[in-house]
Design a protein around this motif. Structure first.
Motif, mmCIF file in Angstrom:
data_model
loop_
_atom_site.group_PDB
_atom_site.id
_atom_site.type_symbol
_atom_site.label_atom_id
_atom_site.label_comp_id
_atom_site.label_asym_id
_atom_site.label_seq_id
_atom_site.Cartn_x
_atom_site.Cartn_y
_atom_site.Cartn_z
ATOM 1 N N UNK A 302 -30.422 -17.713 -17.029
ATOM 2 C CA UNK A 302 -29.599 -17.783 -15.825
ATOM 3 C C UNK A 302 -28.141 -17.498 -16.185
ATOM 4 N N UNK A 303 -27.388 -16.959 -15.235
ATOM 5 C CA UNK A 303 -25.984 -16.637 -15.525
ATOM 6 C C UNK A 303 -25.173 -17.882 -15.853
ATOM 7 N N UNK A 304 -25.596 -19.044 -15.346
ATOM 8 C CA UNK A 304 -24.872 -20.270 -15.655
ATOM 9 C C UNK A 304 -25.149 -20.726 -17.096
ATOM 10 N N UNK A 307 -23.345 -17.101 -19.667
ATOM 11 C CA UNK A 307 -22.007 -16.544 -19.641
ATOM 12 C C UNK A 307 -22.140 -15.026 -19.608
ATOM 13 N N UNK A 308 -21.202 -14.316 -20.222
ATOM 14 C CA UNK A 308 -21.307 -12.854 -20.219
ATOM 15 C C UNK A 308 -22.568 -12.452 -20.981
ATOM 16 N N UNK A 309 -23.488 -11.827 -20.232
ATOM 17 C CA UNK A 309 -24.846 -11.612 -20.752
ATOM 18 C C UNK A 309 -24.850 -10.798 -22.046
ATOM 19 N N UNK A 310 -23.987 -9.790 -22.117
ATOM 20 C CA UNK A 310 -23.993 -8.904 -23.276
ATOM 21 C C UNK A 310 -23.612 -9.645 -24.557
ATOM 22 N N UNK A 311 -22.874 -10.745 -24.425
ATOM 23 C CA UNK A 311 -22.438 -11.494 -25.607
ATOM 24 C C UNK A 311 -23.260 -12.755 -25.837
ATOM 25 N N UNK A 330 -36.150 -9.661 -17.636
ATOM 26 C CA UNK A 330 -35.320 -9.501 -16.433
ATOM 27 C C UNK A 330 -33.842 -9.443 -16.805
ATOM 28 N N UNK A 331 -33.408 -10.391 -17.641
ATOM 29 C CA UNK A 331 -31.998 -10.420 -18.044
ATOM 30 C C UNK A 331 -31.788 -10.069 -19.511
ATOM 31 N N UNK A 332 -32.782 -10.356 -20.335
ATOM 32 C CA UNK A 332 -32.660 -10.051 -21.760
ATOM 33 C C UNK A 332 -34.013 -9.587 -22.270
ATOM 34 N N UNK A 333 -34.003 -8.456 -22.979
ATOM 35 C CA UNK A 333 -35.264 -7.948 -23.511
ATOM 36 C C UNK A 333 -35.668 -8.706 -24.760
ATOM 37 N N UNK A 334 -36.836 -9.335 -24.773
ATOM 38 C CA UNK A 334 -37.249 -10.069 -25.962
ATOM 39 C C UNK A 334 -37.925 -9.138 -26.977
ATOM 40 N N UNK A 335 -37.860 -9.527 -28.263
ATOM 41 C CA UNK A 335 -38.633 -8.811 -29.280
ATOM 42 C C UNK A 335 -40.111 -9.153 -29.114
ATOM 43 N N UNK A 336 -40.372 -10.430 -28.782
ATOM 44 C CA UNK A 336 -41.755 -10.837 -28.539
ATOM 45 C C UNK A 336 -41.864 -11.518 -27.175
#
Lengths: 603, 161
Positions: A302-304, A307-311, A330-336
């Motif tokens: 979640x954005x809460x 924080x800044x997703x890229x970091x 959805x927000x971050x691609x997992x390795x697994x």
């Protein structure tokens, strides 16, 4: 939730109810459906198109009805009941405004994956679509905020619909299901036949995780030097607390939790780093930022939290376990990626790890985190703030120490007090910290406390509230008083809409647009008018005694605790900032340079 | 990238709005949509054409899968599929131009389905490139109105989607 035929047979539930095969009205069948599902409590409010259902409810010896004072209150009460127990919360309301008043409650439950069945009366089928009195298209209105919904079209569909609704609400990723019942169906005669099973070819949640991916995850976890377990509400919905603890201890991985995951891992456990995210601890946020492997279970970036997703955790590989495939990637691609039920997947992982035991690799990492923990603890000045007023952090530390954590439930409204509660209440057990995480619904806490107390009468239930948000469902004071539901309310009263006030203080040049609340109402008089015990405290020296009177009261009680208006929640990650860049009472980072840049929103 | 989704759903009131509502509230635009019954009367098929990048497309299909009313989603972009759309053109056609227009229609194996005093209505079926081909040629005469059904598609061979 899998339908357990043996259990149903033993307890006279499902198709084994004594009402099976009997002729009755549609309204009586609705009540029979609820009894067949083992429902013991419903929350609601009658009205014209729900009269027949309420008439049938009048005869039920198995179901307690709690009369709310507003349908939103009823919906949050059912939600609090569901969060406290894991059982499905049930709401009955009438058509039109009764139904539309449930919308915020349904959206709250949807965002936090809480199982609800909401039954709305509807105008008779013959006048649907004619703008009849108290008609609203509640199925249409709620479409984006329900897991599923039904507009009943015939009595033949009645029992099948209820069986499916309860199954859908409390399986897979739980959520609210709405059933709209035209009142002519409630009046029609029918034979009650409760189905023994559901047949939903399009709905088959993946429970068991892919074995190969679990094996790979085990390998990665063994080799990680700086792993973090990042957990959310999915642990609690799937009852994965034991498995989580087992895995964390075997590999010595520290655990950070979202607001929804609070309580899934004991606060007192040495591996617990507590809350992560916008108001998470500095040490938890540093740990996430510096981790090399993020093991995410039942949480959704979640954005809460990020924080800044890229970091967010920029050096970490990610293993993501969730029952909802749409959350993965959805927000971050997992390795697994592992789609499955948190408990089942963690149990599988536990088995893997036990087959090939290994020495935990995380000693250095844990030492580093302990250093951060020592260096950057949550700010807690004791009971008195520097202003001389009561310190909110100190007050909640005190409350936390006065609660028997194994027999208490804390609910919150939304805002500063909620974040202080999340930071300072030492939750040891799952389902004992109930808060509106996703939707951030002011007005949730008081009714949720009522629902939780109805579900768990033996527990001490305390709502930590703000002076703004408690007013959003203040009418529920009557529900508690009249139904004899002994809940406690602690208002952290700063005479302001504190969280927005804080943002205005930090990012809007102290321009306090519409956030200052003068001292109206007098909460003590108001609570007394509702036949609550109530008092006010503003002197730190008197706080402990007042808190004790609150907790010891043998009827609903409210404590109006006054704090300074300029108290802020720290640390804080400014919106749009990376997670390790926190504003706080100590070590102000580069945050001040970016104050003009961030996006803004939210209470 | 353009995607053609073939979506098998329950044939019940409100299902279309569940699907389209989900797509629009997640911020995607539908290029075309066609709906009809299937060989199984309890099911309907939607054919949805939408433009989305890979990440967005993955998210939207996952979200669609979560709808209880959605039984199956097939991406016909990824595989060999027969793709068709039917278009009706009402073309400005004075009597002296009729034959020219009919010749064009014949080349595209289109049908004249209605003749008015100053117009011809032409029905043509085919792929998007064929349809835009005839549209370009007819434009020279003046197109009064175009109505398209939206694309339907079916996988080639014995495979069923």
């Amino acid at each position: 939730m899998i339908i357990d035929r043996e259990y149903e047979e033993k307890n006279g539930l499902g198709p084994f109810t004594e009402k099976q095969g009997k002729t009755m009205t549609g309204a009586q069948a609705i009540i029979a459906c609820l009894e067949a599902e083992g429902v013991d409590t419903v929350f609601g409010y009658p009205g014209g198109q729900a009269i027949k259902i309420y008439d049938a409810l009048y005869d039920s010896k198995k179901i307690r009805h709690v009369l709310a004072r507003h349908e939103q209150g009823a919906t949050h009460e059912a939600d609090g009941y569901a969060r406290a127990t894991g059982k499905t919360g049930v709401v009955i309301v009438t058509s039109g405004p009764g139904a539309t008043n449930t919308v915020t409650g349904i959206a709250t439950a949807y965002m936090d994956s809480v199982p609800l069945v909401v039954i709305t009366g509807q105008v008779p089928r013959s006048v649907i679509g004619t703008d009849a009195f108290q008609e609203s298209d509640i199925v249409g209105i709620t479409m984006p905020i329900v897991k599923h919904s039904y507009l009943l079209q015939s009595c033949e569909d009645m029992t099948k619909t209820f069986r499916e609704a309860f199954y859908i609400a409390n399986s897979g990723r739980p959520g609210p299901v709405l059933i709209d019942v035209p009142s002519d169906l409630a009046g029609a005669d029918m034979v009650f036949e409760y189905p023994s099973d559901v047949n939903l070819p399009s709905y088959k949640p993946t429970v068991k995780g892919n074995a190969r991916q679990i094996r790979q995850a085990a390998g990665m976890l063994r080799n990680a030097k700086r792993p973090i377990l990042y957990i959310g509400g999915g642990i609690i919905s799937s009852h994965a607390e034991r498995e989580l603890r087992e895995v964390a201890e075997m590999l010595q991985i520290p655990v950070v939790a979202t607001l929804m995951g609070k309580g899934a891992f004991p606060a007192s456990h040495p591996l617990n780093l507590g809350l992560v995210g916008m108001h998470g601890s500095r040490f938890a946020n540093y740990a996430v930022t510096n981790s090399d492997l993020l093991f995410v279970v039942g949480a959704r970036f979640s954005d809460r939290v990020t924080g800044r997703l890229a970091d967010f955790a920029p050096h970490a590989k990610v293993v993501h376990v969730d029952i909802d495939p749409a959350e993965i990637g959805k927000n971050r691609n997992p390795q697994i990626p592992i789609v499955g039920d948190a408990r089942v997947v963690l149990a599988g992982l536990e088995e893997q790890l036990k087959q090939e035991p290994c020495e935990p690799q995380t000693k250095e990492w844990l030492d580093q985190i302990e250093e951060w923990r020592k260096e950057y603890p949550f700010y807690s000045p004791g009971l008195a703030a520097t202003s001389g007023s009561i310190s909110p952090e100190g007050a909640l530390d005190l409350l936390s120490s006065m609660l028997d954590q194994e027999n208490s439930i804390v609910t919150t409204e939304v805002g500063q007090h909620q974040m202080w509660a999340a930071q300072h209440i030492q939750t040891e057990e799952p389902r004992s910290f109930l808060s509106s995480g996703g939707l951030g619904t002011m007005g949730f806490g008081l009714p949720a406390a009522i629902g939780a107390k109805v579900a768990c009468p033996e527990k001490q239930v305390v709502c930590i509230a703000g002076d703004g948000s408690v007013q959003m469902n203040i009418q529920e004071l009557a529900t508690a008083a009249i139904e004899g539901i002994n809940v406690k309310v602690l208002i952290v009263n700063n005479s302001a809409l504190g969280m927005v006030h804080q943002w205005q203080n930090l990012f809007y040049n102290q321009r306090y647009s519409e956030t200052l609340l003068p001292d109206i109402p007098d909460f003590v008089k108001l609570a007394e008018a509702y036949n609550w015990q109530a008092e006010r405290v503003s002197d730190p020296a008197e706080l402990e005694a007042a808190m004790k009177r609150l907790l010891d009261a043998d009827r609903p009680a409210l404590l109006d605790m006054r704090i300074d208006r300029d108290e802020n929640v720290y640390p804080m990650v400014a919106p749009g900032a990376p997670l390790d860049d926190m504003i706080g009472a100590v070590n102000v980072g580069p945050i001040s340079e970016m104050i003009d840049e961030h996006e803004v929103g939210g209470r | 990238m353009r995607h053609i989704l073939s979506v098998l759903v329950e044939n019940k009131p409100g299902v279309l709005s569940r699907v389209t509502g989900l797509i629009s509230r997640r911020g995607f635009n539908i290029e075309s949509l066609s709906v009809g019954p299937t060989e199984d009367p309890t099911l309907s098929r939607l054919t949805i054409v939408m433009i989305a990048d890979d990440v967005a497309y993955e998210q939207i299909t996952k979200q669609l899968h979560k709808l209880i009313s959605v039984h199956k989603i097939t991406d016909l972009t990824q595989e060999a599929a027969v793709e068709r759309e039917l278009v009706l053109f009402k073309v400005h056609a004075l009597p002296e131009k009729r034959n020219e227009i009919i010749e064009i229609a014949n080349v595209f194996r289109a049908k004249i389905v209605d003749v008015g005093k100053t117009s011809l209505t032409i029905e043509v079926t085919g792929t998007e490139s064929k349809l835009s081909g005839i549209e370009d040629l007819l434009r020279a005469y003046g197109i009064k109105e175009i109505i398209r059904t939206g694309i339907i598609a079916m996988s080639r061979g014995s495979k069923v989607s």
